[in-house]
Write an enzyme that holds these catalytic residues in place. Structure first.
Site, mmCIF file in Angstrom:
data_model
loop_
_atom_site.group_PDB
_atom_site.id
_atom_site.type_symbol
_atom_site.label_atom_id
_atom_site.label_comp_id
_atom_site.label_asym_id
_atom_site.label_seq_id
_atom_site.Cartn_x
_atom_site.Cartn_y
_atom_site.Cartn_z
ATOM 1 N N ARG A 361 -104.787 81.246 -12.271
ATOM 2 C CA ARG A 361 -103.465 80.791 -11.808
ATOM 3 C C ARG A 361 -103.418 80.722 -10.286
ATOM 4 O O ARG A 361 -102.735 79.853 -9.722
ATOM 5 C CB ARG A 361 -102.350 81.682 -12.357
ATOM 6 C CG ARG A 361 -100.959 81.128 -12.076
ATOM 7 C CD ARG A 361 -99.870 81.886 -12.807
ATOM 8 N NE ARG A 361 -99.718 81.477 -14.188
ATOM 9 C CZ ARG A 361 -98.854 80.571 -14.615
ATOM 10 N NH1 ARG A 361 -98.072 79.945 -13.761
ATOM 11 N NH2 ARG A 361 -98.769 80.269 -15.894
ATOM 12 N N ARG A 393 -95.323 89.666 -11.183
ATOM 13 C CA ARG A 393 -94.483 88.479 -11.011
ATOM 14 C C ARG A 393 -95.185 87.377 -10.190
ATOM 15 O O ARG A 393 -95.470 87.549 -9.017
ATOM 16 C CB ARG A 393 -93.195 88.903 -10.305
ATOM 17 C CG ARG A 393 -92.064 87.920 -10.417
ATOM 18 C CD ARG A 393 -90.826 88.547 -9.797
ATOM 19 N NE ARG A 393 -89.600 87.847 -10.153
ATOM 20 C CZ ARG A 393 -88.390 88.345 -9.949
ATOM 21 N NH1 ARG A 393 -88.245 89.549 -9.407
ATOM 22 N NH2 ARG A 393 -87.309 87.669 -10.287
ATOM 23 N N GLU A 781 -90.296 83.790 -12.182
ATOM 24 C CA GLU A 781 -91.344 83.954 -11.172
ATOM 25 C C GLU A 781 -91.230 83.028 -9.964
ATOM 26 O O GLU A 781 -91.507 83.463 -8.835
ATOM 27 C CB GLU A 781 -92.714 83.764 -11.830
ATOM 28 C CG GLU A 781 -93.068 84.868 -12.798
ATOM 29 C CD GLU A 781 -94.348 84.571 -13.568
ATOM 30 O OE1 GLU A 781 -95.214 85.448 -13.623
ATOM 31 O OE2 GLU A 781 -94.461 83.458 -14.106
#
Length: 849
Positions: A361, A393, A781
């Protein structure tokens, strides 16, 4: 100031397009009254079962080595101790690693990190258990200096294989195999597939491309949830376990307990009503303590409660991954990015946990909102002798996103341009809208609109001029200003996790009970589900109760993470409600036909005739409107029950369109992107490093907001948590691998004193073009990354010392000490420039003689 920006929707309407009085309203959090009055129950608030025992950990006092001798006799003889459990007592699996193995529940011999659990003490109360745990006698054979830093970790074997995505070949076919990727050399240089190589064999339109490189160390972060890790386990009559656990992933806890105890999954029930915060720290990290409590209950036959003291909690649970990032850019002389090489290095800890997906990510978000041209993004997973770092987060997104923002700040110094202008010209745009992993950014117009609209609403240009004038006349206090975008992908990158279920019961008095697979950790998920179901049925929200999340009601759930709670579970609840509503309306039409006994036609023909002639039945505000008649909701439900209509239904949802081929580094890992922009103004004291946030403006895209008050609260809270990550929250390990920042006394989260003097939050109210629940967008997020604008503003204030001539060396978190050191570097650069200029002048004078 908090307000809503409205814009007409030009897309295709859906059955959820016309919101009534429920969805879109700022209703209070469903537990707000209970929480402020103290009536809301967390795990530690439930009455303890009769004879409940308590657990405490015996943990390692070294970070790396082996156990030579373990003497627990004094522990066993301590007052109130019932049993001391080691790995020998585990009937099933000791390794509780989920995706990758390597996470022992209790240490067998090898010590892998400081405060690793070695044994579990069960006593009559919490105090006696903790006192007994201190009496363990352990002899270690301590290994060589533990690996803590990037410099150490980069020179040893990686924890997991590297991964790469990019556009060097002009196609995603034939990418370099992962195992053959070049690694960094011992000097920390990027592999020689740098940005400039993108142009070999190509004709450059740009005669004099600009080349720039840099590095950025990104610190980790402690979750610092208010409610610590805790579980309460009881043995059931069938030899199973009923457990209340503060967890974001009840199904994973269920499965791991069953594996540790060597019992079927169906013998374990996990109940989770609410958490006092999670932030990712209870996605995988809650499982170990639930397993130990369950193991204790199984072995003693008594209920066992286990809660971690704060210092142990902070030492033995994973954090946000620290990263060390590097970049190389090639741009036009005007600053348009032509090519980029970005390397993100995640410091993962001793085991994999979720690190593979987290570094992925980070790679997915290394572009943030910018088209990088010919791009190569490399992700490395480095092993360190620390606790295994975990979800937090943003899940790696912030650590990847900040590197390109740092690169643009550096580029602005080199090109002597306003960073805002550089960002604007490099935003994704028509014709340049494909990410390095092959996904189309479809909302380029909205991205541009958000960015420029905030520039206008926050009066960026005028304030930039005023700050420039201020800095010229204030040699000690310097101000900085920065406006940055956010583009954050929404979905689990592990495709199979993008599914959810829900269960709805309607009782004969008309009240409704909803169970779903998401967990409530303060983010208002249950409130949104309540609104969704109320809207779908057409009844008031106070007729609906959202119950605790339980594995015996909704099985095989995904974690509440990746900002997907409302998207997945909201749609599952919606689908269940639609099933029930259609069932009730069909019954109502049939029942209407049954009231016409004189009709000679068969019942089905009467139903078809009426259904074609009557106005469509509608339920609104708890009233069924059918062919001019008004039927109370409760009456409808009672009639349906008497006519044997099922009043219970399940709902299921799986996210469409997504799929990422990791072997080809290409695909669509996200359903959509959440977008936004933030502008921060800061002031620093160049003699002390003290920093204050003067003003923050945020414009954030949540689609059609399900609950504006909750969404604005999430944006505000996300920004503040991000501010802590980037300015005050510093994790410190010593050379022996001991975590020194393990309590509120030496780890500083933001306080009210750190809150911006002025905070303006606006919602960009444009429906999600994708068919999400009521056309909303996730909000958990993405707002976290708005704090990057504050870090960039600090950078801007520091470089004001050199009048933006010298690139700043500012790692994160930008603590007072780091700000002071970066300021000192600016002063040293000025002194060196002055000295050099003086030397040149003297040489010129000497030459002229």
């Amino acid at each position: 100031m908090r307000k809503l920006i409205s814009q007409p929707y030009t897309g295709q309407p859906t059955d959820s397009q016309h919101c009534s009085d429920v969805v879109g309203q700022s209703l209070p959090h469903e537990s707000a009254a209970k929480q402020v009055s103290g009536e809301a129950l967390f795990v530690d608030d439930y009455p303890e079962p009769h004879g409940c025992l308590h657990g405490a950990l015996i943990t390692s006092t070294i970070a790396k080595g082996t156990i030579k001798h373990l003497d627990l006799s004094e522990v066993q003889r301590s007052p109130g101790v019932i049993r001391v459990i080691t790995h020998h007592d585990i009937p099933g699996h000791n390794d509780i690693g989920t995706i990758h193995k390597g996470d022992p529940l209790l240490c067998q011999q090898e010590i892998r990190y400081f405060r690793q659990p070695i044994a579990f003490v069960i006593a009559q109360n919490h105090r006696l258990a903790c006192q007994a745990a201190q009496k363990a006698l352990i002899e270690y054979e301590e290994a060589k200096e533990p690996v803590i830093s990037y410099q150490q970790a980069s020179q040893q074997a990686h924890l997991l294989p590297s991964h790469r995505m990019g556009t060097y070949q002009g196609t995603y076919q034939g990418q370099t195999p992962v195992e053959n990727l070049p690694r960094t050399d011992v000097l920390g240089n990027l592999p020689r597939t740098d940005a400039r190589k993108a142009f070999r064999g190509q004709t450059l339109l740009e005669a004099n491309p600009i080349n720039l490189s840099g590095t950025l160390a990104v610190g980790g972060q402690e979750h610092f949830y208010l409610e610590g890790q805790i579980s309460l386990a009881e043995v059931t009559e069938d030899g199973g376990i009923f457990i209340r656990a503060s967890t974001q992933h009840p199904t994973e806890v269920q499965n791991l307990i069953a594996e540790v105890l060597n019992i079927p999954f169906n013998r374990v029930t996990v109940d989770m009503r609410r958490m006092g915060g999670g932030f990712g720290g209870k996605e995988t990290q809650a499982a170990a303590w639930a397993c130990l409590a369950s193991l204790g209950a199984k072995l003693t036959g008594k209920a066992v409660k286990f809660r971690l003291p704060r210092a142990i909690d902070m030492s033995t649970t994973g954090k946000r991954h620290p990263f060390f990032n590097r970049y190389e850019l090639t741009t036009t002389d005007d600053g348009e990015i032509l090519a980029a090489t970005i390397e993100v290095n995640g410091l993962c800890g001793h085991s994999a946990d979720l690190s593979d997906a987290i570094v992925d990510r980070a790679m997915f978000h290394a572009d943030n909102a910018y088209f990088l041209g010919q791009a190569s993004i490399i992700g490395n997973r480095l092993k360190t002798d620390t606790v295994s770092h975990t979800a937090f987060r943003g899940f790696g997104g912030p650590q990847g996103m900040i590197v390109i923002e740092k690169a643009i700040q550096d580029l602005a110094i080199q090109l002597q341009q306003d960073p805002y202008d550089l960002r604007l010209k490099n935003l994704y745009r028509p014709g340049k809208s494909v990410t390095p992993y092959g996904m189309e950014v479809e909302q380029t117009a909205e991205l541009h609109d958000v960015f420029t609209r905030l520039e206008t609403s926050c009066d960026y240009r005028r304030r930039r001029q005023e700050i420039h004038a201020w800095n010229k006349h204030h040699p000690v206090l310097k101000k900085g200003l920065s406006l940055t975008p956010v583009k954050f992908g929404i979905s689990f990158t592990a495709t199979h996790l993008n599914q959810a279920g829900a269960l709805i019961h309607i009782y004969t008095d008309g009240t409704v009970q909803v169970s779903h697979g998401g967990t409530e950790m303060g983010q208002g998920l249950h409130t949104k589900i309540q609104q969704i179901v109320a809207q779908t049925f057409g009844i008031p929200t106070d007729w609906i109760l959202v119950t605790s999340t339980r594995t015996d009601k909704v099985p095989n759930t995904s974690p509440t993470a990746a900002s997907s709670g409302a998207d997945l579970n909201g749609m599952a609840a919606y689908n269940a409600a639609v099933t029930l509503k259609e069932r009730l309306l069909e019954f109502a039409l049939n029942h209407h036909a049954c009231l016409s006994p004189q009709s000679p036609q068969p019942q089905q023909e009467v139903y078809e005739r009426l259904s074609s002639q009557l106005d469509p039945p509608e339920i609104k505000d708890g009233i069924l409107y059918l062919d001019g008649a008004k039927i109370e909701w409760a009456t409808l439900i009672q009639q349906a029950y008497l006519n044997r209509v099922s009043l219970s239904a399940t709902g299921y949802y799986s996210t469409p369109k997504i799929g990422y081929d990791r072997s080809q580094a290409c695909g669509r890992p996200f359903f959509y992107f959440a977008i936004g922009a933030s502008c921060s103004e800061v002031m620093i004291d160049t003699l002390t490093g003290e920093m204050t946030v003067e003003r923050v403006d945020i414009l954030h895209d949540v689609g059609r907001s399900l609950n504006p008050a909750i969404d604005i609260g999430q944006i505000e809270g996300g920004y503040m948590q991000g501010l802590g990550w980037l300015t005050t929250e510093e994790l410190i390990w010593n050379d022996q691998g001991h975590l020194l920042s393990h309590s509120p006394m030496n780890y500083k989260i933001p306080s009210i004193c750190d809150y911006p003097k002025q905070m303006n939050i606006e919602l960009y109210d444009v429906p999600n073009p994708e068919h999400s629940i009521y056309r909303s967008k996730a909000v958990g997020e993405p707002p976290f990354m708005h704090a990057i604008s504050t870090w960039c503003a600090i950078y801007d204030a520091i470089t004001a010392i050199s009048e933006h001539q010298c690139i700043a060396d500012l790692d994160t978190p930008a603590t007072g000490e780091r700000i002071l050191m970066a300021c000192q570097q600016q002063y040293e650069w000025l002194a060196h420039r002055t000295q050099t200029a003086t030397s040149h002048n003297e040489a010129d004078r000497e030459a002229s003689r």
